[in-house]
Design an enzyme around this catalytic site. Structure first.
Site, PDB file in Angstrom:
ATOM      1  N   THR A  71       0.842  -1.195   0.000  1.00 39.79           N
ATOM      2  CA  THR A  71       0.000   0.000   0.000  1.00 39.79           C
ATOM      3  C   THR A  71       0.874   1.241   0.000  1.00 39.79           C
ATOM      4  O   THR A  71       1.962   1.254   0.578  1.00 39.79           O
ATOM      5  CB  THR A  71      -0.892   0.084   1.249  1.00 39.79           C
ATOM      6  OG1 THR A  71      -0.042   0.060   2.393  1.00 39.79           O
ATOM      7  CG2 THR A  71      -1.879  -1.038   1.300  1.00 39.79           C
ATOM      8  N   GLU A 106      -6.163  -2.697  -0.660  1.00 43.49           N
ATOM      9  CA  GLU A 106      -6.684  -3.800   0.156  1.00 43.49           C
ATOM     10  C   GLU A 106      -7.943  -4.434  -0.436  1.00 43.49           C
ATOM     11  O   GLU A 106      -8.422  -5.446   0.052  1.00 43.49           O
ATOM     12  CB  GLU A 106      -7.010  -3.294   1.576  1.00 43.49           C
ATOM     13  CG  GLU A 106      -5.790  -2.996   2.437  1.00 43.49           C
ATOM     14  CD  GLU A 106      -5.279  -1.572   2.312  1.00 43.49           C
ATOM     15  OE1 GLU A 106      -5.560  -0.919   1.281  1.00 43.49           O
ATOM     16  OE2 GLU A 106      -4.588  -1.103   3.245  1.00 43.49           O
ATOM     17  N   LYS A 109     -11.716  18.969  12.251  1.00 50.57           N
ATOM     18  CA  LYS A 109     -12.603  19.029  13.418  1.00 50.57           C
ATOM     19  C   LYS A 109     -12.598  20.436  13.993  1.00 50.57           C
ATOM     20  O   LYS A 109     -11.667  20.846  14.665  1.00 50.57           O
ATOM     21  CB  LYS A 109     -12.159  18.007  14.477  1.00 50.57           C
ATOM     22  CG  LYS A 109     -12.422  16.584  14.027  1.00 50.57           C
ATOM     23  CD  LYS A 109     -12.032  15.572  15.079  1.00 50.57           C
ATOM     24  CE  LYS A 109     -11.715  14.247  14.422  1.00 50.57           C
ATOM     25  NZ  LYS A 109     -10.289  14.052  14.119  1.00 50.57           N
ATOM     26  N   TRP A 114     -17.471  18.146  12.499  1.00 48.44           N
ATOM     27  CA  TRP A 114     -16.662  17.724  11.359  1.00 48.44           C
ATOM     28  C   TRP A 114     -16.932  18.582  10.132  1.00 48.44           C
ATOM     29  O   TRP A 114     -18.078  18.878   9.817  1.00 48.44           O
ATOM     30  CB  TRP A 114     -17.005  16.268  10.988  1.00 48.44           C
ATOM     31  CG  TRP A 114     -16.388  15.262  11.900  1.00 48.44           C
ATOM     32  CD1 TRP A 114     -15.740  15.510  13.072  1.00 48.44           C
ATOM     33  CD2 TRP A 114     -16.374  13.842  11.717  1.00 48.44           C
ATOM     34  NE1 TRP A 114     -15.314  14.339  13.634  1.00 48.44           N
ATOM     35  CE2 TRP A 114     -15.692  13.297  12.821  1.00 48.44           C
ATOM     36  CE3 TRP A 114     -16.858  12.988  10.737  1.00 48.44           C
ATOM     37  CZ2 TRP A 114     -15.485  11.929  12.969  1.00 48.44           C
ATOM     38  CZ3 TRP A 114     -16.661  11.628  10.875  1.00 48.44           C
ATOM     39  CH2 TRP A 114     -15.973  11.106  11.984  1.00 48.44           C
TER      40      TRP A 114
HETATM   41  P1  AMP Z   1      -4.778   3.150  -2.467  1.00 42.78           P
HETATM   42  O1  AMP Z   1      -4.775   1.908  -1.691  1.00 42.78           O
HETATM   43  O2  AMP Z   1      -3.439   3.790  -2.598  1.00 42.78           O
HETATM   44  O3  AMP Z   1      -5.441   2.996  -3.801  1.00 42.78           O
HETATM   45  O4  AMP Z   1      -5.648   4.232  -1.664  1.00 42.78           O
HETATM   46  C1  AMP Z   1      -6.965   3.960  -1.270  1.00 42.78           C
HETATM   47  C2  AMP Z   1      -7.595   5.214  -0.743  1.00 42.78           C
HETATM   48  O5  AMP Z   1      -7.733   6.187  -1.788  1.00 42.78           O
HETATM   49  C3  AMP Z   1      -9.000   5.031  -0.237  1.00 42.78           C
HETATM   50  O6  AMP Z   1      -9.050   4.499   1.068  1.00 42.78           O
HETATM   51  C4  AMP Z   1      -9.564   6.450  -0.322  1.00 42.78           C
HETATM   52  O7  AMP Z   1      -9.169   7.231   0.792  1.00 42.78           O
HETATM   53  C5  AMP Z   1      -8.893   6.993  -1.548  1.00 42.78           C
HETATM   54  N1  AMP Z   1      -9.798   6.895  -2.706  1.00 42.78           N
HETATM   55  C6  AMP Z   1      -9.840   5.945  -3.640  1.00 42.78           C
HETATM   56  N2  AMP Z   1     -10.791   6.224  -4.556  1.00 42.78           N
HETATM   57  C7  AMP Z   1     -11.383   7.380  -4.178  1.00 42.78           C
HETATM   58  C8  AMP Z   1     -12.440   8.197  -4.699  1.00 42.78           C
HETATM   59  N3  AMP Z   1     -13.072   7.907  -5.826  1.00 42.78           N
HETATM   60  N4  AMP Z   1     -12.763   9.315  -4.011  1.00 42.78           N
HETATM   61  C9  AMP Z   1     -12.125   9.650  -2.873  1.00 42.78           C
HETATM   62  N5  AMP Z   1     -11.120   8.939  -2.343  1.00 42.78           N
HETATM   63  C10 AMP Z   1     -10.747   7.809  -2.987  1.00 42.78           C
END
Ligand code: AMP
Length: 548
Positions: free
Chosen positions: A186, A331, A444, A449
């Protein structure tokens, strides 16, 4: 009583076998690191993946051994996807944009036996080679003519030499479908990266679901260009989906600027693409500045970060390209939700429809989701109440690879538990989920929020704004207040006060950012997302002691 159907294992090799047999002439076009365009077919890809599988055997790669890659989207990377996983080893895509210490950490943690790399990353490999203690050799993904000389890497092999010396006679082994196929760390912004280890079964199930009409809607009539890198959660599954449905693939290699992408879209008549918003920013900027149009693009998947309403409008109304706003995570293999409309939305006004499409969308079959409060109690699906988003499903992580931090799942009576995404969201009565924040990015103010994504979306709709990020800055009275950080468009005129005025009537008064800071660029992470923790470090004290 058990059913009496065959129990054929779900294997990644079955995808390339299918593509060869049923779509053997379908093309894979790749912009190479060497500069030129390379073309071949699924049949060629399958033949070379088998040669690679034999080459890996000659290199003593055993089942479950990890094979790392540092590579762009291209046909050789695709051959590795199938050659490595297909023979029972674990394909480990490493994000080459990470800091070299992190790349070393990841290769070491995964115990990579070999690392295959595109020539672009030669300097990175030179810097890390001596520190990657488990790696027996590095393989340059090129031919003999382009092999680097005297580069100081002790064990350097040539990809095309390996293939040349290997026969295409190879039968894919019948593996246990639960065996590990692929590993991706990740892109966490804090702490060490964590490995998510996919299986053949999870990958196949994800591929079925992702290709569905209400998900990415892929078919043999499509030409798909994944801008999202093959090192970022398997390019969101597209190298697998294309084989399942027989879609033509176009790989952009290292050329991800607006001009190169646009030219490739047009030359290859791309119908579907996928990427993070920052990439589309560059492409749309180029198209706008040059008065261009897309002749064949029908849809684009936007995810990884929120797609702003202004980007959605530009794609759909100015260019006739349908936006599929998707949410996912490493994940989740990665797909969780897609914002495909239901038939009842067709009678809505365009404004209301856009508002629905700007949500992150409905769960694809296979993913269960719920939102909970701080005590873990489930919250209603009313589109208003926000809480922490939890998910579960057959392609959701159960535990991290060689994790020392314990099991991440929340067990609440269900046998399998729920994965806490760290995202804060609402879900409406139609099941459309909307991310309001990362739990650590939420602002916050006086105990209430404020959702940073909404404030960023509004800023992005201002014609003078190129990029916007909103953070919670420390505040003497309210603990935190929103601070907006803006990159102006070239030659655009915009003052902080004008920006703040733009919020009038669009949000509650107390949501309006206290101040606006203009910068030349915002820091982006290795997958193109804005690094808010970096902005908090830089500007977190901006509102302290001032007149705000
Ligand atoms: P990654 O594992 O690097 O792909 O990151 C995942 C995270 O990216 C998620 O938990 C979200 O916080 C963010 N994310 C993914 N898709 C979106 C979306 N369409 N809008 C907002 N946040 C997103």
């Amino acid at each position: 009583m058990n059913g009496l159907m065959m129990h054929k294992q779900m294997l990644i090799s079955s995808l390339i076998i299918h593509a060869d047999r049923h779509h053997g002439d379908t093309e894979i076009v790749s912009r190479r690191v060497e500069g030129d365009l390379h073309r071949y077919t699924f049949r060629d890809c399958h033949r070379r993946a088998r040669q690679l599988a034999n080459a890996l055997a000659n290199l003593d790669v055993k089942p479950s051994d990890r094979v790392g890659t540092l590579a762009w989207n291209g046909y050789r990377h695709m051959e590795l996807y199938y050659g490595v996983s297909g023979r029972g080893a674990v394909m480990h895509t490493i994000n080459p944009r990470l800091h070299e210490d992190q790349v070393v950490y990841i290769a070491d943690h995964a115990e990579d036996k070999y690392i295959f790399f595109d020539l672009t990353f030669l300097p990175l490999v030179q810097a890390i080679a001596a520190r990657c203690t488990t790696v027996k050799a590095f393989v340059a993904m090129t031919d003999r003519a382009h092999m680097p000389e005297d580069c100081g890497i002790a064990n350097l092999l040539c990809y095309e030499d390996l293939l040349e010396d290997s026969s295409p006679d190879y039968e894919w082994p019948s593996l246990d479908e639960d065996s590990a196929s692929t590993l991706c760390y990740t892109s966490g912004t804090t702490g060490n990266p964590k490995g998510v280890l996919y299986s053949h079964r999870s990958t196949l199930l994800h591929t079925f679901a992702a290709a569905l009409p209400d998900a990415l809607n892929c078919s043999s009539r499509d030409t798909i260009l994944p801008v999202v890198p093959m090192f970022h959660v398997n390019a969101w599954g597209i190298p697998y989906i294309a084989c399942m449905v027989g879609a033509k693939l176009v790989f952009p290699g290292p050329a991800l600027d607006g001009k190169s992408l646009y030219e490739l879209f047009e030359a290859e008549q791309v119908t579907l693409s996928a990427g993070v918003p920052t990439v589309w920013q560059g492409l749309l900027g180029y198209v706008e500045q040059n008065g261009l149009a897309f002749s064949n693009m029908k849809r684009t998947v936007i995810g990884g970060a929120a797609c702003s309403p202004s980007m959605l409008r530009t794609f759909q109304e100015d260019h006739g390209v349908q936006v599929l706003h998707a949410w996912g995570m490493t994940e989740l293999s990665p797909l969780g939700t897609v914002g495909t409309l239901k038939s009842r939305h067709s009678t809505m006004s365009a404004i209301d429809r856009h508002a629905v499409q700007c949500k992150q969308g409905r769960a694809v079959f296979g993913v269960d989701m719920k939102i909970v409060d701080q005590d873990g109690a489930e919250l209603p699906w009313n589109g208003q109440t926000s809480g922490e988003l939890l998910v579960r499903g057959p392609w959701v992580v159960r535990n991290y690879f060689r994790s020392e931090d314990g099991n991440p799942l929340r067990i609440d009576g269900g046998a399998h538990g729920w994965f806490p995404t760290g995202d804060v969201a609402t879900i409406d009565a139609d099941g459309f989920m909307q991310i309001t924040d990362r739990s650590k990015d939420v602002i916050k103010s006086g105990g209430e929020w404020i959702g940073s994504i909404e404030l960023e979306n509004i800023a992005m709709a201002h014609p003078a704004v190129s990029q916007a990020a909103c953070i919670g800055a420390k505040h003497a009275k309210w603990d935190e207040r929103p601070l907006l950080i803006v990159v102006r468009k070239p030659e655009a005129d915009l003052t902080g006060e004008q920006m703040r005025m733009f919020y009038e009537g669009k949000v509650a008064k107390w949501w309006i950012p206290d101040d606006v800071v203009f910068v030349d660029a915002v820091p982006l992470g290795a997958t193109g997302k804005i690094l808010k923790n970096r902005l908090r470090e830089q500007f977190g004290d901006h509102l302290l002691g001032g007149a705000h």
